[in-house]
Design an enzyme around this catalytic site. Sequence first.
Site, PDB file in Angstrom:
ATOM      1  N   LYS A 128       0.871  -1.186   0.000  1.00  0.00           N
ATOM      2  CA  LYS A 128       0.000   0.000   0.000  1.00  0.00           C
ATOM      3  C   LYS A 128       0.898   1.223   0.000  1.00  0.00           C
ATOM      4  O   LYS A 128       2.045   1.155   0.431  1.00  0.00           O
ATOM      5  CB  LYS A 128      -0.892   0.009   1.248  1.00  0.00           C
ATOM      6  CG  LYS A 128      -2.112   0.894   1.160  1.00  0.00           C
ATOM      7  CD  LYS A 128      -3.292   0.214   0.509  1.00  0.00           C
ATOM      8  CE  LYS A 128      -4.450   1.164   0.347  1.00  0.00           C
ATOM      9  NZ  LYS A 128      -5.699   0.458   0.030  1.00  0.00           N
ATOM     10  N   ASP A 168      -6.909   4.429  -4.412  1.00  0.00           N
ATOM     11  CA  ASP A 168      -7.580   4.333  -3.116  1.00  0.00           C
ATOM     12  C   ASP A 168      -8.167   5.732  -2.916  1.00  0.00           C
ATOM     13  O   ASP A 168      -8.413   6.442  -3.916  1.00  0.00           O
ATOM     14  CB  ASP A 168      -6.577   3.933  -2.010  1.00  0.00           C
ATOM     15  CG  ASP A 168      -7.259   3.608  -0.674  1.00  0.00           C
ATOM     16  OD1 ASP A 168      -7.796   2.512  -0.530  1.00  0.00           O
ATOM     17  OD2 ASP A 168      -7.271   4.470   0.229  1.00  0.00           O
TER      18      ASP A 168
HETATM   19  N1  LIG Z   1     -11.191   2.189  -4.527  1.00  0.00           N
HETATM   20  C1  LIG Z   1     -11.083   0.904  -4.264  1.00  0.00           C
HETATM   21  O1  LIG Z   1     -11.016   0.066  -5.167  1.00  0.00           O
HETATM   22  C2  LIG Z   1     -11.058   0.414  -2.864  1.00  0.00           C
HETATM   23  C3  LIG Z   1     -11.252   1.252  -1.795  1.00  0.00           C
HETATM   24  N2  LIG Z   1     -11.341   0.750  -0.540  1.00  0.00           N
HETATM   25  C4  LIG Z   1     -11.590   1.600   0.614  1.00  0.00           C
HETATM   26  O2  LIG Z   1     -12.865   2.213   0.484  1.00  0.00           O
HETATM   27  C5  LIG Z   1     -12.887   3.476   1.160  1.00  0.00           C
HETATM   28  C6  LIG Z   1     -13.327   4.561   0.187  1.00  0.00           C
HETATM   29  O3  LIG Z   1     -12.400   4.612  -0.885  1.00  0.00           O
HETATM   30  P1  LIG Z   1     -12.768   5.195  -2.324  1.00  0.00           P
HETATM   31  O4  LIG Z   1     -14.227   5.146  -2.525  1.00  0.00           O
HETATM   32  O5  LIG Z   1     -11.873   4.526  -3.279  1.00  0.00           O
HETATM   33  O6  LIG Z   1     -12.272   6.687  -2.179  1.00  0.00           O
HETATM   34  P2  LIG Z   1     -12.863   7.995  -2.836  1.00  0.00           P
HETATM   35  O7  LIG Z   1     -11.790   9.010  -2.723  1.00  0.00           O
HETATM   36  O8  LIG Z   1     -13.433   7.713  -4.165  1.00  0.00           O
HETATM   37  O9  LIG Z   1     -14.059   8.322  -1.865  1.00  0.00           O
HETATM   38  C7  LIG Z   1     -13.910   8.514  -0.502  1.00  0.00           C
HETATM   39  C8  LIG Z   1     -15.215   9.049  -0.016  1.00  0.00           C
HETATM   40  O10 LIG Z   1     -15.260   9.047   1.386  1.00  0.00           O
HETATM   41  C9  LIG Z   1     -15.660  10.324   1.832  1.00  0.00           C
HETATM   42  N3  LIG Z   1     -15.042  10.531   3.121  1.00  0.00           N
HETATM   43  C10 LIG Z   1     -13.740  10.667   3.421  1.00  0.00           C
HETATM   44  N4  LIG Z   1     -13.595  10.835   4.739  1.00  0.00           N
HETATM   45  C11 LIG Z   1     -14.835  10.771   5.251  1.00  0.00           C
HETATM   46  C12 LIG Z   1     -15.359  10.849   6.550  1.00  0.00           C
HETATM   47  N5  LIG Z   1     -14.571  11.044   7.587  1.00  0.00           N
HETATM   48  N6  LIG Z   1     -16.694  10.704   6.713  1.00  0.00           N
HETATM   49  C13 LIG Z   1     -17.512  10.505   5.660  1.00  0.00           C
HETATM   50  N7  LIG Z   1     -17.070  10.453   4.414  1.00  0.00           N
HETATM   51  C14 LIG Z   1     -15.755  10.582   4.217  1.00  0.00           C
HETATM   52  C15 LIG Z   1     -15.175  11.278   0.785  1.00  0.00           C
HETATM   53  O11 LIG Z   1     -15.891  12.475   0.808  1.00  0.00           O
HETATM   54  C16 LIG Z   1     -15.472  10.477  -0.460  1.00  0.00           C
HETATM   55  O12 LIG Z   1     -16.799  10.590  -0.837  1.00  0.00           O
HETATM   56  C17 LIG Z   1     -11.492   3.634   1.741  1.00  0.00           C
HETATM   57  O13 LIG Z   1     -11.465   3.103   3.043  1.00  0.00           O
HETATM   58  C18 LIG Z   1     -10.646   2.755   0.833  1.00  0.00           C
HETATM   59  O14 LIG Z   1      -9.443   2.347   1.449  1.00  0.00           O
HETATM   60  C19 LIG Z   1     -11.274  -0.596  -0.312  1.00  0.00           C
HETATM   61  C20 LIG Z   1     -11.078  -1.467  -1.324  1.00  0.00           C
HETATM   62  C21 LIG Z   1     -10.858  -1.028  -2.675  1.00  0.00           C
HETATM   63  O1  LIG Z   2      -6.796  -2.569  -6.709  1.00  0.00           O
HETATM   64  C1  LIG Z   2      -5.851  -2.576  -5.957  1.00  0.00           C
HETATM   65  O2  LIG Z   2      -4.730  -2.969  -6.249  1.00  0.00           O
HETATM   66  C2  LIG Z   2      -5.963  -2.077  -4.542  1.00  0.00           C
HETATM   67  C3  LIG Z   2      -7.299  -1.824  -3.999  1.00  0.00           C
HETATM   68  C4  LIG Z   2      -7.115  -1.362  -2.596  1.00  0.00           C
HETATM   69  O3  LIG Z   2      -6.357  -0.456  -2.352  1.00  0.00           O
HETATM   70  C5  LIG Z   2      -7.786  -2.038  -1.509  1.00  0.00           C
HETATM   71  O4  LIG Z   2      -8.226  -3.172  -1.692  1.00  0.00           O
HETATM   72  O5  LIG Z   2      -7.866  -1.466  -0.411  1.00  0.00           O
END
Ligand SMILES: NC(=O)C1=CN([C@@H]2O[C@H](COP(=O)(O)OP(=O)(O)OC[C@H]3O[C@@H](n4cnc5c(N)ncnc54)[C@H](O)[C@@H]3O)[C@@H](O)[C@H]2O)C=CC1
Ligand SMILES: O=C(O)CCC(=O)C(=O)O
Length: 448
Positions: A128, A168
Amino acid sequence: MFTNEYIKRVYAQVEQRDGDQPEFLQAVKEVFESLEPVVAKHPEYEKAGVLERIVEPERVVKFRVAWTDDEGKVQVNRGYRVQFNSAIGPYKGGLRFHPTVNEGVVKFLGFEQILKNSLTTLPMGGGKGGSDFNPKGKSDAEVMRFCQAFMTELCRHIGQFTDVPAGDINVGGREIGYLFGQYKRIRDEYSGVLTGKGLEFGGSLARTEATGYGVCYYTQEALRVLKNDSFEGKTVVVSGSGNVATYAVQKAEELGAKVVTVSDSNGYVYDPNGIDVEVVKQIKEVERGRIKEYAERVPSAEYHEGCSGVWTVPCDIALPCATQNEVNEESAKALVANGCKAVVEGANMPSTPEAIAVYQKNGLLYGPAKAANAGGVAVSGLEMSQNSYRLSWSFEEVDAKLKNIMETIVANSLAAAKEYGHEGDLMLGANAAGFVKVANAMVAQGVL
Ligand SMILES: NC(=O)C1=CN([C@@H]2O[C@H](COP(=O)(O)OP(=O)(O)OC[C@H]3O[C@@H](n4cnc5c(N)ncnc54)[C@H](O)[C@@H]3O)[C@@H](O)[C@H]2O)C=CC1
Ligand SMILES: O=C(O)CCC(=O)C(=O)O
């Protein structure tokens, strides 16, 4: 806390060495609690020092990222890449750009990623990275210059066979494009070194949707197996409005649920008619605006300041999809009091240990992040396969493979839970199943 002496000793060592990294300690503790019956059954893990080794990253890279803003002022951020464990494949995991990023946060995410990637059944190790760079309010040109500066250093540590980053929080298609361009320019190499790429340059169909869709496929399967139930007719609360949240809303609605909330770090929207996902996409993906604007456009919706209010909205199913520790004990109790029967995690470690204890005490179906949100990295693994083959699968093909992987994760977690004497426990099962594969590979490969 722990009864097994080996686990106790290794955890004490982690506390002593990494006591200033609370999120990392939290992640390790949760996994170690699940591993008591596993370690008891496999004395070879202690003999090979597997626990001591798995909590220590193989490599941590920390670097300066200097770039120039639109006013010509020099800005300096910190960059990180934690190459945590390569026992079952090249390091794999996302990059996060957020002011809260530090070594402990990246290490917690990297540690979770080791077991998550193992659960996908694909050959990927855990890693990461990220930066404390805050893209909020930055121009497109500033984001590009930052990404180029970040990759100028990162490129010497990654490669299609060694370490394959992805997105992420705050790292989506735009950022991956800039990062990929800079890698190609410096290394003069066109390879699948990043996933989440644009479809024109090696990206996979369905990677954008994968994490959110995967959360719903996992939920649907766990509901079917454990409760003889489904999303059909359920009221769902979702937090966040980014990549994971948006596609979780879309799939839950397709599966017959009514999703009534989305949020961002300022507040949440409640729409009793069901969230219109196209409005969310327009605001967040196209305009990069705040979720407050949803209530300005959709008459049935209300906007409330404060993001934790999401958990006070009555629901059957809660899908936390924003960030770590967003559901605390008080929020968990509010969910239970309002009738919630299942919590399935889209974000990484969104529930505090106290919140998890509330779910368990009240018999909720609890789907832990490393299993439930593994669909994103699973499709990243499929993107790597497509890049190696030099071909692209259709959306339907990738989506079908994703669904199959999520159903397999539920089955493998439940099988491991049963094997280690905790039938029906999806958390213990995910930790055990993910760990055993990595631990066996570490034993087989010798002391490294
Ligand atoms: N993008 C991916 O493929 C993956 C993401 N994740 C996890 O999912 C979560 C969201 O990631 P993404 O959707 O990719 O990021 P993103 O940047 O697209 O969205 C993050 C969202 O969370 C909101 N946010 C941030 N801090 C907040 C808080 N304290 N309270 C409420 N909302 C808040 C933001 O406003 C935004 O809408 C993270 O924990 C990330 O590590 C997990 C697996 C894969
Ligand atoms: O697609 C990836 O390699 C990573 C996704 C990720 O950051 C997560 O699973 O939290």
